[in-house]
Design a protein around this motif. Structure first.
Motif, mmCIF file in Angstrom:
data_model
loop_
_atom_site.group_PDB
_atom_site.id
_atom_site.type_symbol
_atom_site.label_atom_id
_atom_site.label_comp_id
_atom_site.label_asym_id
_atom_site.label_seq_id
_atom_site.Cartn_x
_atom_site.Cartn_y
_atom_site.Cartn_z
ATOM 1 N N HIS A 28 -2.425 56.914 -60.381
ATOM 2 C CA HIS A 28 -0.869 56.455 -60.053
ATOM 3 C C HIS A 28 -0.514 57.145 -59.008
ATOM 4 N N THR A 29 -0.646 58.703 -58.882
ATOM 5 C CA THR A 29 -0.124 59.280 -57.744
ATOM 6 C C THR A 29 -0.810 58.756 -56.268
ATOM 7 N N ARG A 30 -2.053 58.409 -56.417
ATOM 8 C CA ARG A 30 -2.627 58.148 -55.091
ATOM 9 C C ARG A 30 -2.067 56.656 -54.583
ATOM 10 N N MET A 31 -2.246 55.635 -55.747
ATOM 11 C CA MET A 31 -1.674 54.458 -55.497
ATOM 12 C C MET A 31 -0.258 54.152 -55.082
ATOM 13 N N ARG A 32 0.745 55.037 -55.597
ATOM 14 C CA ARG A 32 2.191 54.816 -55.425
ATOM 15 C C ARG A 32 2.551 55.286 -54.272
ATOM 16 N N GLY A 92 -0.118 42.440 -39.831
ATOM 17 C CA GLY A 92 1.278 42.220 -39.381
ATOM 18 C C GLY A 92 1.912 43.604 -39.827
ATOM 19 N N ASP A 93 3.382 43.612 -39.677
ATOM 20 C CA ASP A 93 4.136 44.853 -39.733
ATOM 21 C C ASP A 93 4.637 44.353 -41.195
ATOM 22 N N ASP A 94 3.876 44.696 -42.309
ATOM 23 C CA ASP A 94 4.017 44.416 -43.638
ATOM 24 C C ASP A 94 3.400 45.304 -44.857
ATOM 25 N N LEU A 95 3.778 45.093 -45.934
ATOM 26 C CA LEU A 95 3.127 45.892 -46.988
ATOM 27 C C LEU A 95 1.722 45.456 -46.964
ATOM 28 N N MET A 96 1.405 44.038 -47.269
ATOM 29 C CA MET A 96 0.117 43.752 -47.401
ATOM 30 C C MET A 96 -1.018 44.371 -46.300
ATOM 31 N N THR A 97 -0.667 44.459 -45.120
ATOM 32 C CA THR A 97 -1.310 44.700 -44.130
ATOM 33 C C THR A 97 -1.562 46.543 -44.419
ATOM 34 N N VAL A 98 -0.573 47.043 -44.795
ATOM 35 C CA VAL A 98 -0.526 48.392 -45.035
ATOM 36 C C VAL A 98 -1.642 48.625 -46.127
ATOM 37 N N LEU A 99 -1.711 48.074 -47.377
ATOM 38 C CA LEU A 99 -2.578 47.969 -48.292
ATOM 39 C C LEU A 99 -3.953 47.594 -47.988
ATOM 40 N N VAL A 100 -4.169 46.555 -47.219
ATOM 41 C CA VAL A 100 -5.526 46.369 -46.527
ATOM 42 C C VAL A 100 -6.125 47.584 -45.855
ATOM 43 N N ASP A 159 -9.504 49.432 -46.276
ATOM 44 C CA ASP A 159 -10.775 48.957 -45.340
ATOM 45 C C ASP A 159 -10.934 50.048 -44.380
ATOM 46 N N GLU A 160 -9.870 50.912 -44.083
ATOM 47 C CA GLU A 160 -9.862 52.045 -42.942
ATOM 48 C C GLU A 160 -9.841 53.225 -43.566
ATOM 49 N N ASP A 161 -8.725 53.413 -44.590
ATOM 50 C CA ASP A 161 -8.647 54.929 -45.264
ATOM 51 C C ASP A 161 -9.370 55.144 -46.400
ATOM 52 N N ASP A 162 -9.787 54.308 -47.073
ATOM 53 C CA ASP A 162 -10.645 54.309 -48.078
ATOM 54 C C ASP A 162 -9.883 54.999 -49.370
ATOM 55 N N VAL A 163 -8.608 54.665 -49.402
ATOM 56 C CA VAL A 163 -7.757 55.314 -50.168
ATOM 57 C C VAL A 163 -7.651 54.180 -51.617
ATOM 58 N N LEU A 164 -7.723 53.003 -51.262
ATOM 59 C CA LEU A 164 -7.715 52.145 -52.596
ATOM 60 C C LEU A 164 -8.921 51.377 -52.682
ATOM 61 N N SER A 165 -9.002 50.820 -53.887
ATOM 62 C CA SER A 165 -10.180 49.764 -53.968
ATOM 63 C C SER A 165 -9.513 48.295 -53.900
ATOM 64 N N GLU A 166 -10.556 47.284 -53.810
ATOM 65 C CA GLU A 166 -9.901 46.001 -53.754
ATOM 66 C C GLU A 166 -9.203 45.640 -54.855
#
Length: 402
Positions: A95-99, A207-215, A219-226
């Motif tokens: 939860h800490t990592r995702m939030r 774009g400058d939006d939250l979905m881009t941050v999540l992607v 893809d780049e930071d390897d912090v989240l799974s799909e």
């Protein structure tokens, strides 16, 4: 008087229309009460403010579905469903990592940056009402504003709004047992597939939006799974959207039915932030939070066994006279107001600041534009969504002018 599992009042029609007498009785007679949900699993309801607040930060309670009893797994579809890998269904450290990835979009500074275009959007929606004698504020304003704001913040095409609104309706209504399991699973699958399509879209057109941050975190930071990106997106679409609809429409209703409070705001607009918080307390959009006891836990002298579900009744806590002076009075000057409308602790609504900003901009704008607005039905004729999970009006018909 003992409330048994079979005849618990939490899921009755009378409760939906006016839950507060039930809450008052539970607080006084059975602050920890065992209830059978319409989905077939038992839960222990907490109705007093202090118990609920403690439960929201209690490390002995888990949100992780892997700890849930079989009945909860059967209802939700379990941990294998992509939509269930979200912020409300995991514990630290996941939860800490995702939030942390999501939180940067909803800081006070970032939300301040949104306020200008939110004000413009509010004005456009109000322009669309001009010239009409009557409107339903739920659909013309209460749904339209947070849905459009959420689309912009997350980077979702406005053309997709109607589809995922329909899927969300299916999920929310399932909370009362009013839809079949097949219908619930269909909504979950549709939303999961839609969230996956958003990932593909943002990879091709960031774009400058939250979905881009999540992607990027995928893809780049390897912090989240799909799977986690899908779950987070699903969570934000449901939680952020429905809570704000409830806050806006209940806030409008409360001020339409409390003209003396409306006059206080007209005479002193600096009270609007307090008024929004009071609306959040008095008619909390979110009704119930669920967690699983990892060990035996005791609240108000009653022990909940390990492995069972604890349900905090947020609306009951927000009307608890043990915590609030004149708890059943709507008072826009109330300053001592640590309400539980957004939850508390690490699971407090991540979009709370955005929801508050929308309400603080929108509510005064509506009454400034239509100062003679009034309900076209008696207050007792208003109908609420038939689920204890959310406190949300189905319609709010008003006359815009004299």
């Amino acid at each position: 008087m003992t409330t048994t599992v079979e005849r618990h009042p939490l899921f009755t029609h009378a409760f939906v229309e006016d839950p507060y007498p039930v809450y008052a009785r539970l607080r006084d007679e059975e602050p920890v009460s065992r209830a059978r949900s319409p989905h077939g699993f038992d839960m222990w309801t907490l109705s007093r403010y202090e118990d609920i607040k403690e439960s929201l930060t209690d490390p002995r309670l888990s949100r992780d579905l892997r700890n849930a009893p079989a009945g909860v797994i059967e209802y939700t579809g379990g941990t294998d469903l992509l939509t269930n890998k979200n912020l409300l269904s995991v514990d630290p450290p996941d939860h800490t990592r995702m939030r942390k990835t999501v939180q940067a979009t909803f800081t006070n500074r970032r939300v301040k940056e949104f306020e200008g275009w939110i004000s413009e959007l509010v004005d456009r929606l109000l322009d669309g009402m001009e010239g009409r004698s009557e409107v339903d504020l739920v659909h013309a304003f209460g749904v339209a504003l947070p849905l459009t704001v959420l689309c912009r913040v997350m980077g979702i095409p406005n053309s997709d709004r109607l589809n995922f609104r329909r899927w969300m309706d299916g999920l929310v209504q399932s909370g009362a047992g009013g839809t079949s399991t097949d219908s619930l699973r269909e909504s979950q699958r549709n939303l999961a597939e839609y969230c996956k399509s958003l990932i593909t879209m943002k990879r091709a057109d960031p774009g400058d939006d939250l979905m881009t941050v999540l992607v990027k975190a995928l893809d780049e930071d390897d912090v989240l799974s799909e799977e986690e990106v899908v779950g987070i997106t699903f969570h934000l679409l449901i939680a952020g959207h429905e809570t704000t609809i409830g806050l806006l429409t209940s806030g409008l209703m409360l001020l339409l039915t409390h003209p003396e409070q409306r006059r206080l705001l007209e005479n002193d607009p600096s009270l609007w932030p307090l008024a929004v918080d009071e609306a959040m307390r008095f008619e909390s959009p979110l009704g119930v939070t669920l967690a699983v006891a990892l060990e035996d836990v005791t609240y108000s002298g009653r022990t909940v066994p390990a492995g069972e579900v604890v349900a905090g009744l947020l609306q009951a806590g927000n009307r608890d006279p043990r915590r609030y002076r004149d708890a059943d009075v709507f008072d826009v000057t109330r300053s001592d107001n640590p309400h539980l409308g957004f939850g508390a602790g690490i699971h407090r609504c991540v979009g709370a600041l955005l929801s508050l900003a929308e309400a603080r901009i929108a509510l005064p704008a509506v009454f400034n534009r239509f100062p003679h607005m009034a309900l076209t039905v008696e207050p007792e004729q208003l109908r609420w969504m038939p689920t204890p999970l959310f406190r949300q009006l189905q319609q709010l018909p008003v006359r815009l002018g004299e």
